[in-house]
Motif scaffolding. Sequence first.
Motif, PDB file in Angstrom:
ATOM      1  N   ASP A  58     -59.621 -48.223 -13.348  1.00 17.40           N
ATOM      2  CA  ASP A  58     -59.697 -49.462 -14.133  1.00 17.40           C
ATOM      3  C   ASP A  58     -59.185 -49.257 -15.550  1.00 17.40           C
ATOM      4  O   ASP A  58     -58.407 -50.036 -16.065  1.00 17.40           O
ATOM      5  N   ARG A  59     -59.656 -48.174 -16.139  1.00 20.19           N
ATOM      6  CA  ARG A  59     -59.283 -47.941 -17.540  1.00 20.19           C
ATOM      7  C   ARG A  59     -57.826 -47.496 -17.671  1.00 20.19           C
ATOM      8  O   ARG A  59     -57.179 -47.727 -18.681  1.00 20.19           O
ATOM      9  N   TRP A  60     -57.346 -46.890 -16.629  1.00 13.04           N
ATOM     10  CA  TRP A  60     -55.923 -46.524 -16.604  1.00 13.04           C
ATOM     11  C   TRP A  60     -55.076 -47.806 -16.627  1.00 13.04           C
ATOM     12  O   TRP A  60     -54.134 -47.939 -17.404  1.00 13.04           O
ATOM     13  N   MET A  61     -55.484 -48.745 -15.780  1.00 11.73           N
ATOM     14  CA  MET A  61     -54.718 -49.994 -15.728  1.00 11.73           C
ATOM     15  C   MET A  61     -54.854 -50.777 -17.030  1.00 11.73           C
ATOM     16  O   MET A  61     -53.884 -51.376 -17.502  1.00 11.73           O
ATOM     17  N   ASP A  62     -56.050 -50.745 -17.588  1.00 15.61           N
ATOM     18  CA  ASP A  62     -56.239 -51.425 -18.880  1.00 15.61           C
ATOM     19  C   ASP A  62     -55.296 -50.834 -19.930  1.00 15.61           C
ATOM     20  O   ASP A  62     -54.697 -51.563 -20.723  1.00 15.61           O
ATOM     21  N   THR A  63     -55.200 -49.519 -19.922  1.00 16.34           N
ATOM     22  CA  THR A  63     -54.348 -48.855 -20.913  1.00 16.34           C
ATOM     23  C   THR A  63     -52.895 -49.293 -20.742  1.00 16.34           C
ATOM     24  O   THR A  63     -52.239 -49.731 -21.695  1.00 16.34           O
ATOM     25  N   THR A  64     -52.422 -49.211 -19.505  1.00 15.40           N
ATOM     26  CA  THR A  64     -51.023 -49.560 -19.245  1.00 15.40           C
ATOM     27  C   THR A  64     -50.762 -51.025 -19.576  1.00 15.40           C
ATOM     28  O   THR A  64     -49.741 -51.367 -20.179  1.00 15.40           O
ATOM     29  N   MET A 222     -38.091 -40.473  -6.593  1.00 14.63           N
ATOM     30  CA  MET A 222     -39.297 -41.267  -6.329  1.00 14.63           C
ATOM     31  C   MET A 222     -40.421 -40.816  -7.256  1.00 14.63           C
ATOM     32  O   MET A 222     -40.640 -39.622  -7.452  1.00 14.63           O
ATOM     33  N   ALA A 223     -41.144 -41.795  -7.790  1.00 14.18           N
ATOM     34  CA  ALA A 223     -42.185 -41.482  -8.777  1.00 14.18           C
ATOM     35  C   ALA A 223     -43.525 -41.129  -8.132  1.00 14.18           C
ATOM     36  O   ALA A 223     -43.904 -41.699  -7.112  1.00 14.18           O
ATOM     37  N   TYR A 224     -44.201 -40.181  -8.748  1.00 13.21           N
ATOM     38  CA  TYR A 224     -45.614 -39.881  -8.458  1.00 13.21           C
ATOM     39  C   TYR A 224     -46.330 -39.922  -9.800  1.00 13.21           C
ATOM     40  O   TYR A 224     -45.935 -39.222 -10.728  1.00 13.21           O
ATOM     41  N   ASP A 225     -47.381 -40.718  -9.866  1.00 10.44           N
ATOM     42  CA  ASP A 225     -48.088 -40.861 -11.147  1.00 10.44           C
ATOM     43  C   ASP A 225     -49.425 -40.130 -11.138  1.00 10.44           C
ATOM     44  O   ASP A 225     -50.194 -40.245 -10.185  1.00 10.44           O
ATOM     45  N   THR A 226     -49.692 -39.444 -12.217  1.00 10.47           N
ATOM     46  CA  THR A 226     -50.989 -38.799 -12.395  1.00 10.47           C
ATOM     47  C   THR A 226     -51.616 -39.352 -13.669  1.00 10.47           C
ATOM     48  O   THR A 226     -50.967 -39.339 -14.723  1.00 10.47           O
ATOM     49  N   PRO A 227     -52.841 -39.855 -13.572  1.00 11.92           N
ATOM     50  CA  PRO A 227     -53.495 -40.341 -14.786  1.00 11.92           C
ATOM     51  C   PRO A 227     -53.863 -39.192 -15.719  1.00 11.92           C
ATOM     52  O   PRO A 227     -54.286 -38.129 -15.259  1.00 11.92           O
ATOM     53  N   VAL A 228     -53.684 -39.418 -17.000  1.00 13.98           N
ATOM     54  CA  VAL A 228     -54.018 -38.407 -18.006  1.00 13.98           C
ATOM     55  C   VAL A 228     -55.178 -38.955 -18.838  1.00 13.98           C
ATOM     56  O   VAL A 228     -54.998 -39.883 -19.632  1.00 13.98           O
ATOM     57  N   VAL A 229     -56.344 -38.377 -18.634  1.00 14.29           N
ATOM     58  CA  VAL A 229     -57.558 -38.922 -19.249  1.00 14.29           C
ATOM     59  C   VAL A 229     -57.738 -38.376 -20.659  1.00 14.29           C
ATOM     60  O   VAL A 229     -57.835 -37.166 -20.850  1.00 14.29           O
ATOM     61  N   ASN A 237     -53.470 -42.298 -19.998  1.00 15.24           N
ATOM     62  CA  ASN A 237     -52.010 -42.371 -19.969  1.00 15.24           C
ATOM     63  C   ASN A 237     -51.459 -41.910 -18.624  1.00 15.24           C
ATOM     64  O   ASN A 237     -52.224 -41.575 -17.712  1.00 15.24           O
ATOM     65  N   THR A 238     -50.146 -41.851 -18.553  1.00 11.62           N
ATOM     66  CA  THR A 238     -49.507 -41.535 -17.275  1.00 11.62           C
ATOM     67  C   THR A 238     -48.544 -40.365 -17.396  1.00 11.62           C
ATOM     68  O   THR A 238     -47.723 -40.313 -18.318  1.00 11.62           O
ATOM     69  N   LEU A 239     -48.666 -39.467 -16.448  1.00  8.54           N
ATOM     70  CA  LEU A 239     -47.651 -38.424 -16.255  1.00  8.54           C
ATOM     71  C   LEU A 239     -46.877 -38.826 -15.008  1.00  8.54           C
ATOM     72  O   LEU A 239     -47.455 -38.936 -13.928  1.00  8.54           O
ATOM     73  N   ARG A 240     -45.594 -39.094 -15.172  1.00  6.82           N
ATOM     74  CA  ARG A 240     -44.775 -39.525 -14.031  1.00  6.82           C
ATOM     75  C   ARG A 240     -43.833 -38.390 -13.640  1.00  6.82           C
ATOM     76  O   ARG A 240     -42.983 -37.977 -14.431  1.00  6.82           O
ATOM     77  N   LEU A 241     -44.024 -37.900 -12.430  1.00  8.38           N
ATOM     78  CA  LEU A 241     -43.199 -36.789 -11.942  1.00  8.38           C
ATOM     79  C   LEU A 241     -42.307 -37.295 -10.809  1.00  8.38           C
ATOM     80  O   LEU A 241     -42.744 -38.071  -9.956  1.00  8.38           O
ATOM     81  N   TRP A 242     -41.060 -36.828 -10.824  1.00 12.79           N
ATOM     82  CA  TRP A 242     -40.075 -37.313  -9.853  1.00 12.79           C
ATOM     83  C   TRP A 242     -39.890 -36.344  -8.697  1.00 12.79           C
ATOM     84  O   TRP A 242     -39.836 -35.130  -8.885  1.00 12.79           O
ATOM     85  N   SER A 243     -39.762 -36.930  -7.526  1.00 10.39           N
ATOM     86  CA  SER A 243     -39.517 -36.143  -6.323  1.00 10.39           C
ATOM     87  C   SER A 243     -38.206 -36.627  -5.705  1.00 10.39           C
ATOM     88  O   SER A 243     -37.931 -37.832  -5.711  1.00 10.39           O
TER      89      SER A 243
END
Length: 832
Positions: A58-64, A222-229, A237-243
Amino acid sequence: MDARYKSREIERRSLDVDGLKRSFLEWLVYSVGKDARAATRRDWFHTVALAVRDRLVDRWMDTTRTYYQQDAKRVYYLSLEFLIGRLLTNSLANLGITDQCRQALDRIGLNLDDVVEAEPDAALGNGGLGRLAACFLDSMASEALPGYGYGIRYEFGLFEQRFEHGWQVEYPEQWLQFGNPWEFPRPEVLYPVQFYGRVEEFRDSVGERAYRWVDAERVLAMAYDTPVVGYGGDTINTLRLWSARATRDFNFGHFNDGAYMKAVEQKVLTENLSRVLYPNDATEGGKELRLKQEYFFTSASLQDILRRYLQHHSNFDSLPDKAAIQLNDTHPAIGIAELMRLLVDQHGVLWDKAWDITRATFSYTNHTLLPEALEAWPVRMMERVLPRHMQIIYEINAKFLNRSKARAAGDNARLSRLSLIDERGDRRVRMGNLAFLGSHKVNGVSALHTELMKQTVFADFHAEFPERINNKTNGITPRRWLHQANQPLAALITSRIGNGWIKDLGQIKALAEKADDLVFREEFRRAKRKNKKRLAAYIARQTGVDVQVDSLFDVQVKRMHEYKRQLLNILQAIALYNEMRDNPTVSWVPVTKIFAGKAAPSYHMAKLIIKLINDVAKVVNHDPSVHDNLKIVLLPNYNVTAAEIIMPAADLSEQISTAGMEASGTGNMKLALNGALTIGTLDGANVEIREHVGDDNIFIFGLTAEEVNDLRASGGFNPREVIASNPSLKRALDMISTGVFSPDDPHRYHPILQALTDGGDHFLVTADFAEYCEAQQEAMDLYRDQEEWTRKAILNTANMGWFSSDRTIMEYATEIWDVHPVKPEHPAETEG
Ligand code: 6GP
């Protein structure tokens, strides 16, 4: 809504013990698909991680959403490496639910510490550069900065290191083998990235010359997202890593030929792009796959950044006001040519305008002055792999050289040094020069390093653009490196000064006055001892060696590199061993030498030094005549998780690089913050650590950067003379050369001895040996006085506040990025 479903909805958010416990039991069954009786430790780890992840979505989405709604300026940290380590402890601590989670697991009959052990260590990096990126992610989120990390989702992280007969052997590391509960795959976030092909010239609609890149091979990112608390859990925040994914049309061509196997093969080859992290630390292999990796993630990231920007804007004029892109070393520097290509070729922006936008958007951090690490791609490779980028680079270069002052002064030598193309031998593109030219700010990572950048590699550019180079001394996150890794000390500190230091490490200064408090010193020592016991148990498990908890833990943990001089350390160990044997009646301060670190698989000298340490350890550890007063251990497979056990337990921190060669160091900061005294040269951030902790609380020895430079330049340095005049050094080297440590192969260490003598001792090991031994003696003498030692240790911890990566990141934010904190807006928490 189904009542059961609804109750689960509430539990997904609940942070109390009961709610956590219920959702663990639910997750285990419905998502991991296991019965509590059959569940393994790994099943429980996945269960707990997924349940914790629920609580941050929830808070991740709020941040974004807040960033989006405010069209806030974002910073994009482009890095080929993120050395993250485990995330469970970190997420729990930053969300503030560690205790609740522990209790919830208790009620199920489980121990949180065991569950944590099942998490693999995400090692998507080699060393300092990658770990700094991970600390920066933590600090950006904790400072509420709109920051994104962009990198590659390597299927295989940094290799696993084992020792076989004392030699390093590499094994593939498979962190994703059992799935990664922290990441969100985004199969819909796909960008095409091209390679090869050719450039076609044509006339655009107004008759201007224009270019398009055709007949290229296509790969999808292709994106993979990891939340950064962030600390406190407010900003996520978001760490977006590409595959890499093969395109479908790519394969269809082959299917039509009936070449099914070939199509599948091709798919595997394409997807190799994100298969494995290159295991070199600060050296460049020059391999085509590496160049492709760099372009792959940079191009995908830039496309993503422009897409996000275009949600609010219809032209690119204000891109620099909405996006700051930080290049973590030159690995993503091709992004400068790529942004030019996207703006000019794809969006029709005029060249000069595009260049202004590009320069105002990018900034570049240099992490090393080692010449072998300065990326320079063969022009021929670049022309083949990225033909349009090569043209763009030529164009940037031509315009720059035309205008440069060197041209005006007719200084051709300078002009050729400024060129983006190294014309000597096979022509190469100098990525450092491109990064410098395409950035509005360029920074070094410690005061000394930044000065040396101005004087050496970037001297000509500095003369051309005197405002561009600036310093941003590295830092470390106090959350992972003190609050989480060193719970005994963290609890002690909090008991005295409250917990404000976790977020504002400057507050730790208040401990300084406690250095004179006998009771506090006793408690500080007790915390250290607890950590040492934990490390001793780890050492016993990993190496079978028993070490004395009350011995001086002398720690050198970092990548194996000649300039870091593990060799100097092991030579001193041999000298100490000899002294102990010669003087058996003296009451020696017991010392445990602890090493850990990986060598690049192709770095033969570093691997030979590993073998030497292991060989010396075997002899010393089994020699009854030293009465256990000296033990040497080399821990296998150093990684973030091991560092979290080692850093809190160290008494002495080895930071002994040849002065001028270590850009900053960050392990030096972790160790000092955890109360280790530094023995070190005036190199990298050691210089600033000395300024903060005080000259009396650090052991400085050896040549300065300037002296190193002069000595090397004079050509008059003769290591043989130095060796001949120092009996203890000579004896140590003779033992090595006569096979005392390698009876099975007496000549094994010939290359090392050769490098120290005929080789001219480039790293000045022999030159610094005597002073190093004196400093070691001073440390051992001080260690006898536990009260005095503890006093200094406390002063180290108390004075390391400035080295928080929160301070570093806020300097980047204000002085380079012009990015400001944005508080996420949370809609009233719904009640189910
Ligand atoms: C490292 C530097 O060697 C180290 O001194 C510094 O603390 C760290 O970066 C973070 O700034 N460099 C690398 O790891 C590297 O790969 C290309 O440089």
